[in-house]
Design a protein around this motif. Structure first.
Motif, PDB file in Angstrom:
ATOM      1  N   VAL A 110     -47.195   9.244   3.413  1.00  0.00           N
ATOM      2  CA  VAL A 110     -48.222   9.641   2.430  1.00  0.00           C
ATOM      3  C   VAL A 110     -48.875  10.950   2.883  1.00  0.00           C
ATOM      4  O   VAL A 110     -49.151  11.836   2.074  1.00  0.00           O
ATOM      5  CB  VAL A 110     -49.287   8.542   2.238  1.00  0.00           C
ATOM      6  CG1 VAL A 110     -50.334   8.990   1.225  1.00  0.00           C
ATOM      7  CG2 VAL A 110     -48.647   7.246   1.764  1.00  0.00           C
ATOM      8  N   GLN A 111     -49.084  11.070   4.206  1.00  0.00           N
ATOM      9  CA  GLN A 111     -49.728  12.293   4.708  1.00  0.00           C
ATOM     10  C   GLN A 111     -48.885  13.533   4.360  1.00  0.00           C
ATOM     11  O   GLN A 111     -49.428  14.571   3.962  1.00  0.00           O
ATOM     12  CB  GLN A 111     -49.926  12.202   6.229  1.00  0.00           C
ATOM     13  CG  GLN A 111     -50.818  13.294   6.782  1.00  0.00           C
ATOM     14  CD  GLN A 111     -52.214  13.294   6.172  1.00  0.00           C
ATOM     15  OE1 GLN A 111     -52.904  12.281   6.208  1.00  0.00           O
ATOM     16  NE2 GLN A 111     -52.626  14.422   5.579  1.00  0.00           N
ATOM     17  N   LEU A 112     -47.566  13.400   4.498  1.00  0.00           N
ATOM     18  CA  LEU A 112     -46.709  14.536   4.135  1.00  0.00           C
ATOM     19  C   LEU A 112     -46.881  14.892   2.655  1.00  0.00           C
ATOM     20  O   LEU A 112     -46.859  16.068   2.285  1.00  0.00           O
ATOM     21  CB  LEU A 112     -45.241  14.226   4.447  1.00  0.00           C
ATOM     22  CG  LEU A 112     -44.836  14.437   5.907  1.00  0.00           C
ATOM     23  CD1 LEU A 112     -43.529  13.713   6.224  1.00  0.00           C
ATOM     24  CD2 LEU A 112     -44.691  15.927   6.238  1.00  0.00           C
ATOM     25  N   LEU A 113     -47.070  13.871   1.825  1.00  0.00           N
ATOM     26  CA  LEU A 113     -47.302  14.147   0.393  1.00  0.00           C
ATOM     27  C   LEU A 113     -48.666  14.798   0.194  1.00  0.00           C
ATOM     28  O   LEU A 113     -48.798  15.784  -0.541  1.00  0.00           O
ATOM     29  CB  LEU A 113     -47.220  12.862  -0.431  1.00  0.00           C
ATOM     30  CG  LEU A 113     -45.900  12.093  -0.372  1.00  0.00           C
ATOM     31  CD1 LEU A 113     -45.922  10.918  -1.337  1.00  0.00           C
ATOM     32  CD2 LEU A 113     -44.716  13.003  -0.687  1.00  0.00           C
ATOM     33  N   ALA A 114     -49.671  14.236   0.870  1.00  0.00           N
ATOM     34  CA  ALA A 114     -51.032  14.775   0.718  1.00  0.00           C
ATOM     35  C   ALA A 114     -51.070  16.239   1.161  1.00  0.00           C
ATOM     36  O   ALA A 114     -51.761  17.066   0.558  1.00  0.00           O
ATOM     37  CB  ALA A 114     -52.010  13.943   1.531  1.00  0.00           C
ATOM     38  N   ASP A 115     -50.304  16.555   2.209  1.00  0.00           N
ATOM     39  CA  ASP A 115     -50.316  17.927   2.734  1.00  0.00           C
ATOM     40  C   ASP A 115     -49.707  18.928   1.748  1.00  0.00           C
ATOM     41  O   ASP A 115     -49.860  20.136   1.913  1.00  0.00           O
ATOM     42  CB  ASP A 115     -49.565  17.997   4.072  1.00  0.00           C
ATOM     43  CG  ASP A 115     -50.317  17.264   5.170  1.00  0.00           C
ATOM     44  OD1 ASP A 115     -51.511  16.961   4.974  1.00  0.00           O
ATOM     45  OD2 ASP A 115     -49.705  16.989   6.223  1.00  0.00           O
ATOM     46  N   LEU A 116     -48.997  18.409   0.757  1.00  0.00           N
ATOM     47  CA  LEU A 116     -48.475  19.313  -0.279  1.00  0.00           C
ATOM     48  C   LEU A 116     -49.563  19.670  -1.286  1.00  0.00           C
ATOM     49  O   LEU A 116     -49.366  20.538  -2.132  1.00  0.00           O
ATOM     50  CB  LEU A 116     -47.315  18.646  -1.033  1.00  0.00           C
ATOM     51  CG  LEU A 116     -45.975  18.555  -0.299  1.00  0.00           C
ATOM     52  CD1 LEU A 116     -44.999  17.686  -1.084  1.00  0.00           C
ATOM     53  CD2 LEU A 116     -45.378  19.939  -0.071  1.00  0.00           C
ATOM     54  N   LYS A 117     -50.678  18.972  -1.236  1.00  0.00           N
ATOM     55  CA  LYS A 117     -51.755  19.141  -2.226  1.00  0.00           C
ATOM     56  C   LYS A 117     -51.150  19.215  -3.640  1.00  0.00           C
ATOM     57  O   LYS A 117     -51.336  20.193  -4.378  1.00  0.00           O
ATOM     58  CB  LYS A 117     -52.585  20.393  -1.935  1.00  0.00           C
ATOM     59  CG  LYS A 117     -53.196  20.406  -0.547  1.00  0.00           C
ATOM     60  CD  LYS A 117     -54.555  21.048  -0.527  1.00  0.00           C
ATOM     61  CE  LYS A 117     -55.200  21.090   0.829  1.00  0.00           C
ATOM     62  NZ  LYS A 117     -55.099  19.917   1.654  1.00  0.00           N
ATOM     63  N   PRO A 118     -50.428  18.173  -4.009  1.00  0.00           N
ATOM     64  CA  PRO A 118     -49.694  18.231  -5.273  1.00  0.00           C
ATOM     65  C   PRO A 118     -50.608  18.155  -6.494  1.00  0.00           C
ATOM     66  O   PRO A 118     -51.636  17.479  -6.463  1.00  0.00           O
ATOM     67  CB  PRO A 118     -48.797  16.986  -5.201  1.00  0.00           C
ATOM     68  CG  PRO A 118     -49.533  16.045  -4.324  1.00  0.00           C
ATOM     69  CD  PRO A 118     -50.286  16.882  -3.316  1.00  0.00           C
ATOM     70  N   GLY A 119     -50.196  18.807  -7.559  1.00  0.00           N
ATOM     71  CA  GLY A 119     -50.969  18.780  -8.798  1.00  0.00           C
ATOM     72  C   GLY A 119     -50.717  17.509  -9.588  1.00  0.00           C
ATOM     73  O   GLY A 119     -51.529  17.124 -10.425  1.00  0.00           O
ATOM     74  N   PHE A 120     -49.552  16.886  -9.375  1.00  0.00           N
ATOM     75  CA  PHE A 120     -49.234  15.651 -10.102  1.00  0.00           C
ATOM     76  C   PHE A 120     -48.223  14.858  -9.292  1.00  0.00           C
ATOM     77  O   PHE A 120     -47.573  15.387  -8.385  1.00  0.00           O
ATOM     78  CB  PHE A 120     -48.653  15.959 -11.497  1.00  0.00           C
ATOM     79  CG  PHE A 120     -47.309  16.644 -11.448  1.00  0.00           C
ATOM     80  CD1 PHE A 120     -46.120  15.918 -11.466  1.00  0.00           C
ATOM     81  CD2 PHE A 120     -47.220  18.028 -11.360  1.00  0.00           C
ATOM     82  CE1 PHE A 120     -44.882  16.552 -11.404  1.00  0.00           C
ATOM     83  CE2 PHE A 120     -45.993  18.670 -11.294  1.00  0.00           C
ATOM     84  CZ  PHE A 120     -44.818  17.932 -11.315  1.00  0.00           C
ATOM     85  N   VAL A 121     -48.118  13.566  -9.621  1.00  0.00           N
ATOM     86  CA  VAL A 121     -47.034  12.737  -9.090  1.00  0.00           C
ATOM     87  C   VAL A 121     -46.304  12.124 -10.272  1.00  0.00           C
ATOM     88  O   VAL A 121     -46.902  11.394 -11.075  1.00  0.00           O
ATOM     89  CB  VAL A 121     -47.534  11.581  -8.195  1.00  0.00           C
ATOM     90  CG1 VAL A 121     -46.350  10.817  -7.623  1.00  0.00           C
ATOM     91  CG2 VAL A 121     -48.402  12.091  -7.071  1.00  0.00           C
ATOM     92  N   ARG A 122     -45.018  12.459 -10.385  1.00  0.00           N
ATOM     93  CA  ARG A 122     -44.177  11.838 -11.407  1.00  0.00           C
ATOM     94  C   ARG A 122     -43.576  10.579 -10.800  1.00  0.00           C
ATOM     95  O   ARG A 122     -43.065  10.608  -9.682  1.00  0.00           O
ATOM     96  CB  ARG A 122     -43.083  12.833 -11.786  1.00  0.00           C
ATOM     97  CG  ARG A 122     -41.939  12.227 -12.575  1.00  0.00           C
ATOM     98  CD  ARG A 122     -40.833  13.247 -12.733  1.00  0.00           C
ATOM     99  NE  ARG A 122     -39.693  12.645 -13.398  1.00  0.00           N
ATOM    100  CZ  ARG A 122     -38.862  13.322 -14.168  1.00  0.00           C
ATOM    101  NH1 ARG A 122     -39.035  14.606 -14.373  1.00  0.00           N
ATOM    102  NH2 ARG A 122     -37.836  12.714 -14.735  1.00  0.00           N
ATOM    103  N   PHE A 123     -43.604   9.470 -11.516  1.00  0.00           N
ATOM    104  CA  PHE A 123     -43.005   8.233 -11.039  1.00  0.00           C
ATOM    105  C   PHE A 123     -42.576   7.406 -12.237  1.00  0.00           C
ATOM    106  O   PHE A 123     -43.098   7.596 -13.322  1.00  0.00           O
ATOM    107  CB  PHE A 123     -44.006   7.438 -10.171  1.00  0.00           C
ATOM    108  CG  PHE A 123     -45.338   7.167 -10.836  1.00  0.00           C
ATOM    109  CD1 PHE A 123     -46.425   8.005 -10.622  1.00  0.00           C
ATOM    110  CD2 PHE A 123     -45.512   6.078 -11.686  1.00  0.00           C
ATOM    111  CE1 PHE A 123     -47.651   7.762 -11.234  1.00  0.00           C
ATOM    112  CE2 PHE A 123     -46.732   5.832 -12.297  1.00  0.00           C
ATOM    113  CZ  PHE A 123     -47.795   6.681 -12.078  1.00  0.00           C
TER     114      PHE A 123
END
Ligand code: AHR
Length: 660
Positions: free
Chosen positions: A228-241
């Motif tokens: 999750v930290q690796l995802l958070a570090d991307l500071k993503p604008g959205f998550v598609r799922f």
């Protein structure tokens, strides 16, 4: 070559490079900070999540036990019987229709002579155990009348040595959940869990589970914190799922149904993962979906990392590469109802039918869903018909929810032309385009969106990744050649932010021993994880997004590949900086002069982040996770002009602070 000679050659090459740069007339570039041309959406750079490559079970969902509820097609898959005993043993019982979602459990009977019976779970290509870490074991157990039994859960290392244990004494004759904590005495990526039953009699067991204590935000039954930290570090604008083709299923029975993924984990029906036997070269017969990571957890994940949720729903079509099963258009109502109910689950009042379930799960506040996707990468008139049926109902009830439709599996060709033409005619909101192609394609298509109609639908570059060999080749790598080509292409996405509103690399995750598809943004084993060069390219874009596109020109034209140069510039209202991104794909260094007009810099110091590697085959790995990753630096601005020497095969971001 001896070390001394090698160093000498490198020094001479560096000197030659410097001399070459001095001799070369710099390429002149202008960035007009006073003339923003289009807003850059906060959703510009996001994440595509799909349960492929053990991304969910065996990946970000931190459950360590595979087939915890004995619901795989083969009920004991993942389990090994320790010390088989012919007089006693294990039975697979099925509770039947009253327990439709989790009917099976095991009954273990301990032998008169042995007095001990054991089961061992192999985890997902092993279990990652870490010295000193606490593991939370739990089991649903129901002793049979007259039995007196002790249950011992043991962590064992890859050699079978016990690395920690805890015992329980189930009592009574009802199903109860029992828990115990075990601290590991060793670190091993391929540990196992043994469960021993000792004493006399029989006991029923179900939902045998093990989670590390250090889940994301320490949520019980939660997600792997490092991933999750690796995802958070991307500071993503959205998550598609949740995908991807997993939305569609190989057939309709195998489609993703969000309502099956909420509520108690043990009541979520396990289903075969559609990637289980998709590729003959990477058969993964033990790949199932427990849905422990379900729609509630997806929404929570998006919220935790500050991203907009973007669920994609089945539109009444199974994967057209597989069965291509269709729901007749006049029978689409339950599918459309699922979409309406999902919007209510996400946004509805706490006392609405679905909002109440969200509240009971622990989230009374809405998740602020603003977009929803209808279908994944469907094609043909069958898709357009079904999309129209969804859009008519969704738009009538929720006019503010933006709908994402698909343009098929390729970025061109007859399916693409048909879909984009039809979607334009019906005034679609956002169209999802997919491109898996070789690095050359990415370099050649940096201008793809220059000519897109600014007054039509917006673009979701929903799945893209440069493929070293060919799409789905097991020989593909996440190397610098591919990442650099993506960086070059992405200048075109940012430059065209007027029309491109969302972008996501795909797929996201891969287990080093459990993948089906390469390349992938983030790789992991059972303990460690790393971002690929492609990950760091995504991160350089998403953490240097800016809020408006600025004109950046050389000889009056944007930088779209001439002399191997690609560029884009943005104004960032938030930090008050001009952000310049330059990609150089050439093999020799290049000198540039970037003149800033329209705004006055606040200082001469300019922050830089640079990724460069002369070997295009460079990759990151578990042992060298940052072999290629952004390196910070600083340069100086003189007379509003940046003089920069770009390394061959490099991607550089400059941030110039502007006077208030
Ligand atoms: O990203 C892998 C797959 O590629 C997705 O599931 C699908 O949408 C595309 O074909």
């Amino acid at each position: 070559m001896q070390m001394k000679n090698r160093i000498l050659v490198l020094m001479l090459a560096a000197l030659a490079g410097t001399a070459f740069l001095r001799a070369q007339a710099p390429k002149m570039i202008t960035v007009d900070a006073g003339k923003p041309v289009a807003p850059i959406q906060s959703t510009m750079w996001g994440i595509f999540f799909e349960d492929i490559n053990l991304a969910a079970d065996g990946g970000i969902y931190a459950e360590m036990v595979k087939n915890r509820s004995f619901e795989f097609l083969q009920p004991l898959m993942g389990w090994k019987i320790l010390k088989p005993d012919t007089t006693t043993g294990i039975l697979i019982l099925n509770r039947g229709t009253g327990y439709r979602n989790n009917p099976r459990f095991v009954r273990i009977t301990v032998g008169e002579t042995e007095k001990r019976y054991g089961l061992s779970n192999a985890g997902f290509r092993g279990m990652g155990i870490r010295e000193g870490m606490v593991y939370h074991f739990s089991v649903n157990a129901c002793p049979q009348p007259g039995s007196t039994l002790k249950l011992t859960a043991e962590l064992v290392d890859s050699k079978g040595k016990v690395a920690g244990k805890a015992s329980l004494e189930p009592a009574g004759t009802d199903w109860k959940k029992y828990t115990a904590d075990i601290t590991s005495t060793v670190t091993d990526t391929r540990g196992k869990l043994n469960v021993w039953i000792e004493g006399q009699g029989s006991i029923d067991l179900d939902m045998i589970s093990l989670f590390p204590d250090n889940t994301w935000k320490h949520r019980p039954g939660g997600l792997r914190a490092d991933l999750v930290q690796l995802l958070a570090d991307l500071k993503p604008g959205f998550v598609r799922f949740p995908g991807g083709c997993i939305v569609e299923g190989r057939d309709l029975g195998n489609r993703y149904q969000w309502k099956n993924t909420i509520g108690n984990a043990e009541d979520r029906p396990v289903m075969i993962n559609r990637w289980n036997t998709e590729f003959k070269h990477r058969l993964t017969p033990d790949y199932f979906q427990s849905f422990g990571l379900g729609f509630y957890e997806y929404f929570l994940l998006a919220e935790d990392i500050g991203a907009e949720p973007l669920p994609i729903l089945n539109c009444g079509m199974a994967c057209q590469y597989n069965t291509a099963e269709l729901v007749p258009v006049d029978q689409l109502d339950p599918y459309i109802q699922d979409a309406l109910d999902l919007i209510e689950f996400a946004n509805g009042a706490a006392d609405s039918e679905w909002g109440k379930i969200r509240t009971q799960m622990g989230h009374p506040a809405p998740f602020h869903l603003k977009m929803i996707g209808v279908g994944n990468e469907q094609w043909g008139p069958q898709y357009i018909e079904r999309y129209k049926a969804f859009a008519a109902v969704l738009k009538a009830k929720y006019p503010d929810i933006r709908l994402v439709s698909g343009a098929g599996p390729s970025p061109d060709g007859s399916f693409f032309d048909y879909a984009s033409g039809e979607l334009k005619k019906i005034g679609a909101d956002i169209v999802d385009e997919h491109y898996y192609a070789n690095p050359a394609w990415f370099l050649q298509h940096a201008t793809r969106y220059d000519s897109y109609d600014r007054n039509s639908y917006k673009i979701f570059a929903g799945e893209y990744a440069a493929q070293e060999k060919f799409t789905t080749s097991p020989e593909n790598h996440n190397n610098w050649e591919c990442a650099l080509a993506e960086a070059a292409f992405m200048t075109g996405l940012e430059r065209n932010a007027a029309v491109v509103h969302l972008c996501s690399y795909a797929p996201l995750f891969a287990h080093v021993d459990g993948w089906q598809w390469k390349p992938d943004l983030i790789w992991f084993d059972n303990l460690r994880s790393f971002g690929t060069p492609n990950y760091y390219v995504q991160q350089m874009y998403s953490t240097n997004r800016g809020t408006e596109v600025l004109p950046m020109l050389s000889n009056g034209s944007p930088l779209t590949g001439e002399d191997g140069l690609y560029g884009t510039a943005a104004w960032d209202q938030v930090s008050g900086e001009v952000i310049i991104k330059l990609v150089h794909t050439g093999t020799a260094p290049v000198r540039l002069q970037v003149k800033l007009t329209g705004k006055r810099p606040a200082a001469s110091a300019v922050r830089i982040q640079e990724m460069a590697a002369s070997d295009l085959g460079t990759v990151n790995s578990l042992d060298a996770p940052k072999a290629i990753s952004p390196v910070p630096g600083e340069t100086t601005l003189r007379n509003n002009t940046l003089t920069c020497d770009l390394k061959p095969a490099s991607f550089t971001v400059f941030r110039v602070k502007i006077k208030k």
